[in-house]
Design a protein around this motif. Structure first.
Motif, PDB file in Angstrom:
ATOM      1  N   GLU A   1      50.846  18.777 -12.246  1.00 49.57           N
ATOM      2  CA  GLU A   1      51.093  18.821 -13.694  1.00 49.57           C
ATOM      3  C   GLU A   1      50.130  17.835 -14.359  1.00 49.57           C
ATOM      4  OE1 GLU A   1      55.923  19.556 -13.283  1.00 49.57           O
ATOM      5  OE2 GLU A   1      55.125  18.247 -14.870  1.00 49.57           O
ATOM      6  N   LEU A   2      49.099  18.372 -15.011  1.00 51.42           N
ATOM      7  CA  LEU A   2      48.082  17.518 -15.621  1.00 51.42           C
ATOM      8  C   LEU A   2      48.247  17.461 -17.136  1.00 51.42           C
ATOM      9  CD1 LEU A   2      44.924  18.690 -13.602  1.00 51.42           C
ATOM     10  CD2 LEU A   2      46.545  16.834 -13.080  1.00 51.42           C
ATOM     11  N   THR A   3      47.989  16.280 -17.688  1.00 46.99           N
ATOM     12  CA  THR A   3      48.036  16.149 -19.147  1.00 46.99           C
ATOM     13  C   THR A   3      46.692  16.607 -19.731  1.00 46.99           C
ATOM     14  OG1 THR A   3      47.100  13.933 -19.079  1.00 46.99           O
ATOM     15  CG2 THR A   3      49.513  14.115 -18.877  1.00 46.99           C
ATOM     16  N   VAL A   4      46.665  16.741 -21.046  1.00 48.99           N
ATOM     17  CA  VAL A   4      45.393  17.078 -21.721  1.00 48.99           C
ATOM     18  C   VAL A   4      44.364  15.991 -21.408  1.00 48.99           C
ATOM     19  CG1 VAL A   4      44.284  17.346 -23.987  1.00 48.99           C
ATOM     20  CG2 VAL A   4      46.535  18.402 -23.525  1.00 48.99           C
ATOM     21  N   LYS A   5      44.843  14.735 -21.423  1.00 46.58           N
ATOM     22  CA  LYS A   5      43.938  13.602 -21.132  1.00 46.58           C
ATOM     23  C   LYS A   5      43.367  13.735 -19.706  1.00 46.58           C
ATOM     24  CE  LYS A   5      43.865   8.513 -21.358  1.00 46.58           C
ATOM     25  NZ  LYS A   5      44.724   7.289 -21.523  1.00 46.58           N
ATOM     26  N   ASP A   6      44.215  14.130 -18.765  1.00 47.66           N
ATOM     27  CA  ASP A   6      43.743  14.338 -17.380  1.00 47.66           C
ATOM     28  C   ASP A   6      42.635  15.383 -17.358  1.00 47.66           C
ATOM     29  OD1 ASP A   6      47.117  14.171 -15.927  1.00 47.66           O
ATOM     30  OD2 ASP A   6      45.676  12.571 -16.424  1.00 47.66           O
ATOM     31  N   ARG A   7      42.880  16.476 -18.036  1.00 49.77           N
ATOM     32  CA  ARG A   7      41.933  17.583 -17.996  1.00 49.77           C
ATOM     33  C   ARG A   7      40.603  17.199 -18.665  1.00 49.77           C
ATOM     34  NH1 ARG A   7      44.585  21.783 -15.947  1.00 49.77           N
ATOM     35  NH2 ARG A   7      46.892  21.841 -16.132  1.00 49.77           N
ATOM     36  N   LEU A   8      40.705  16.430 -19.763  1.00 47.31           N
ATOM     37  CA  LEU A   8      39.473  15.978 -20.432  1.00 47.31           C
ATOM     38  C   LEU A   8      38.689  15.063 -19.502  1.00 47.31           C
ATOM     39  CD1 LEU A   8      40.735  15.264 -24.093  1.00 47.31           C
ATOM     40  CD2 LEU A   8      39.109  17.041 -23.335  1.00 47.31           C
ATOM     41  N   PHE A   9      39.404  14.169 -18.815  1.00 44.58           N
ATOM     42  CA  PHE A   9      38.725  13.254 -17.897  1.00 44.58           C
ATOM     43  C   PHE A   9      38.017  14.022 -16.792  1.00 44.58           C
ATOM     44  CE2 PHE A   9      37.684   9.671 -15.385  1.00 44.58           C
ATOM     45  CZ  PHE A   9      37.981  10.004 -14.071  1.00 44.58           C
ATOM     46  N   LEU A  10      38.709  14.995 -16.211  1.00 41.30           N
ATOM     47  CA  LEU A  10      38.117  15.778 -15.125  1.00 41.30           C
ATOM     48  C   LEU A  10      36.894  16.574 -15.619  1.00 41.30           C
ATOM     49  CD1 LEU A  10      41.364  17.016 -13.351  1.00 41.30           C
ATOM     50  CD2 LEU A  10      39.604  15.519 -12.359  1.00 41.30           C
ATOM     51  N   ALA A  11      37.003  17.083 -16.835  1.00 41.11           N
ATOM     52  CA  ALA A  11      35.873  17.851 -17.389  1.00 41.11           C
ATOM     53  C   ALA A  11      34.661  16.932 -17.567  1.00 41.11           C
ATOM     54  CB  ALA A  11      36.284  18.470 -18.722  1.00 41.11           C
ATOM     55  N   GLU A  12      34.928  15.720 -18.069  1.00 35.00           N
ATOM     56  CA  GLU A  12      33.819  14.765 -18.247  1.00 35.00           C
ATOM     57  C   GLU A  12      33.230  14.384 -16.889  1.00 35.00           C
ATOM     58  OE1 GLU A  12      35.956  12.645 -22.102  1.00 35.00           O
ATOM     59  OE2 GLU A  12      35.311  11.390 -20.403  1.00 35.00           O
ATOM     60  N   ALA A  13      34.099  14.180 -15.903  1.00 34.71           N
ATOM     61  CA  ALA A  13      33.614  13.796 -14.567  1.00 34.71           C
ATOM     62  C   ALA A  13      32.769  14.912 -13.974  1.00 34.71           C
ATOM     63  CB  ALA A  13      34.807  13.485 -13.662  1.00 34.71           C
ATOM     64  N   GLU A  14      33.207  16.140 -14.220  1.00 37.66           N
ATOM     65  CA  GLU A  14      32.458  17.314 -13.724  1.00 37.66           C
ATOM     66  C   GLU A  14      31.087  17.366 -14.379  1.00 37.66           C
ATOM     67  OE1 GLU A  14      33.898  19.365 -11.522  1.00 37.66           O
ATOM     68  OE2 GLU A  14      32.378  20.940 -11.372  1.00 37.66           O
ATOM     69  N   ALA A  15      31.083  17.128 -15.703  1.00 38.70           N
ATOM     70  CA  ALA A  15      29.807  17.186 -16.460  1.00 38.70           C
ATOM     71  C   ALA A  15      28.857  16.103 -15.945  1.00 38.70           C
ATOM     72  CB  ALA A  15      30.100  16.993 -17.943  1.00 38.70           C
ATOM     73  N   CYS A  16      29.409  14.922 -15.704  1.00 36.83           N
ATOM     74  CA  CYS A  16      28.579  13.814 -15.211  1.00 36.83           C
ATOM     75  C   CYS A  16      28.006  14.154 -13.834  1.00 36.83           C
ATOM     76  CB  CYS A  16      29.396  12.520 -15.100  1.00 36.83           C
ATOM     77  SG  CYS A  16      29.817  11.824 -16.690  1.00 36.83           S
ATOM     78  N   SER A  17      28.813  14.800 -13.009  1.00 37.76           N
ATOM     79  CA  SER A  17      28.342  15.084 -11.628  1.00 37.76           C
ATOM     80  C   SER A  17      27.214  16.104 -11.675  1.00 37.76           C
ATOM     81  CB  SER A  17      29.491  15.628 -10.771  1.00 37.76           C
ATOM     82  OG  SER A  17      29.926  16.890 -11.278  1.00 37.76           O
ATOM     83  N   PHE A  18      27.253  17.002 -12.689  1.00 40.04           N
ATOM     84  CA  PHE A  18      26.154  17.963 -12.822  1.00 40.04           C
ATOM     85  C   PHE A  18      24.881  17.260 -13.282  1.00 40.04           C
ATOM     86  CE2 PHE A  18      27.775  21.728 -11.427  1.00 40.04           C
ATOM     87  CZ  PHE A  18      28.979  22.113 -12.029  1.00 40.04           C
ATOM     88  N   GLU A  19      25.045  16.268 -14.198  1.00 39.96           N
ATOM     89  CA  GLU A  19      23.860  15.582 -14.745  1.00 39.96           C
ATOM     90  C   GLU A  19      23.190  14.727 -13.677  1.00 39.96           C
ATOM     91  OE1 GLU A  19      25.950  15.143 -19.158  1.00 39.96           O
ATOM     92  OE2 GLU A  19      25.393  13.350 -17.993  1.00 39.96           O
ATOM     93  N   ASN A  20      23.989  14.164 -12.754  1.00 37.68           N
ATOM     94  CA  ASN A  20      23.396  13.221 -11.769  1.00 37.68           C
ATOM     95  C   ASN A  20      22.782  13.971 -10.597  1.00 37.68           C
ATOM     96  OD1 ASN A  20      24.245  11.177 -13.353  1.00 37.68           O
ATOM     97  ND2 ASN A  20      26.252  10.987 -12.339  1.00 37.68           N
TER      98      ASN A  20
END
Ligand code: 4H4
Length: 248
Positions: A229-248
């Motif tokens: 059960e993820l919060t909106v904040k959890d999902r935003l964090f994961l999306a940002e982490a995913e985006a960062c992993s693509f950039e690096n």
């Protein structure tokens, strides 16, 4: 909570049940764990507890009579037995934190440890309510599984973990893996403890730990992340982490 463990190798349990957290819980009366040796219940001349399988095949099968009488010695008449009789075997429902939490709410558990190639089916049909497995592999006996089940169920019994700790804040308890833990020294072999953990800012620490749990679960157990059960904040964090992993 009372746990009776039926086994032909009670000696296997001594160190596990007398050490550390389980030993202290038994001394404090929080846990009443009893070992019941099945062998004395055998009606055979040499107290045998197993025999060759009908139909042939490798290994031996545990006899029904000793198991049935040993089980009756701990449950008493079934009309008055208030608990669950569990066989530890590979065909069973897989033990999880949720199942451990459920079992911890019972007043009495009886654990039957099979050995060799298993147990006469008539004993399972008449003396057992359910089968529980600790994983998809075959052990030489159910004793290690009984120890694992006793350990993780005991952690949910109030008072067993002590006042500070709680099984609710651990891996799997909220459906996620636990965050990384650190202790002294602050620097070890050139590796520093994350600054946030030294900040004293409990809100920041809580947020950092949640983020680390999300990252650990995403990396090691993405299957759990799907179910958590993820919060909106959890999902935003994961999306940002995913985006960062693509950039690096
Ligand atoms: C049962 C071994 C059945 C082999 C057993 C067979 C587990 C487990 C376990 C002793 C018993 C083994 N207990 N989780 N996994 N003949 N227990 O392996 O079906 O191959 O809890 S058999």
């Amino acid at each position: 909570m009372k746990i009776d463990i039926l086994t032909i190798f009670p000696e296997m349990f001594e160190s596990v049940l007398n050490a550390s957290i389980l030993g202290r819980a038994r001394e404090n009366g929080l846990l009443d764990v009893n070992l019941v040796d099945i062998r004395p219940f055998s009606e055979l001349k040499h107290k045998n507890t197993d025999d060759y399988p009908f139909g042939g095949g490798a290994g031996m099968v545990m006899l029904a009579q000793p198991i049935s009488d040993a089980m009756a010695s701990v449950t008493g008449p079934m009309e008055t037995f208030r608990g669950r009789r569990i066989y530890l075997g590979p065909r069973g429902r897989t033990l999880t934190t949720e199942l451990a939490r459920e079992l911890a709410a019972e007043e009495h558990l009886v654990l039957l440890c099979g050995h060799y190639e298993g147990v006469d089916q008539r004993a399972l049909d008449t003396c057992v309510d359910e089968e529980i497995s600790i994983g998809d592999y075959i052990l030489t006996g159910g004793e290690l599984a009984a120890m694992v089940l006793t350990d993780c169920v005991a952690r949910f019994v109030p008072g067993v973990l002590g006042s500070e700790e709680s099984p609710e804040e651990e891996s799997f308890s909220d459906g996620l893996l636990e965050y990384p833990q650190y202790t002294r020294p602050r620097e070890w072999q050139g590796m520093e403890v994350p600054e946030v953990l030294l900040s004293g800012n409990h809100a920041r620490i809580r947020a950092w730990r949640r983020e680390q749990s999300l990252l650990a679960t995403k990396k090691h157990r993405p299957d759990l992340l799907e179910k958590a059960e993820l919060t909106v904040k959890d999902r935003l964090f994961l999306a940002e982490a995913e985006a960062c992993s693509f950039e690096n």
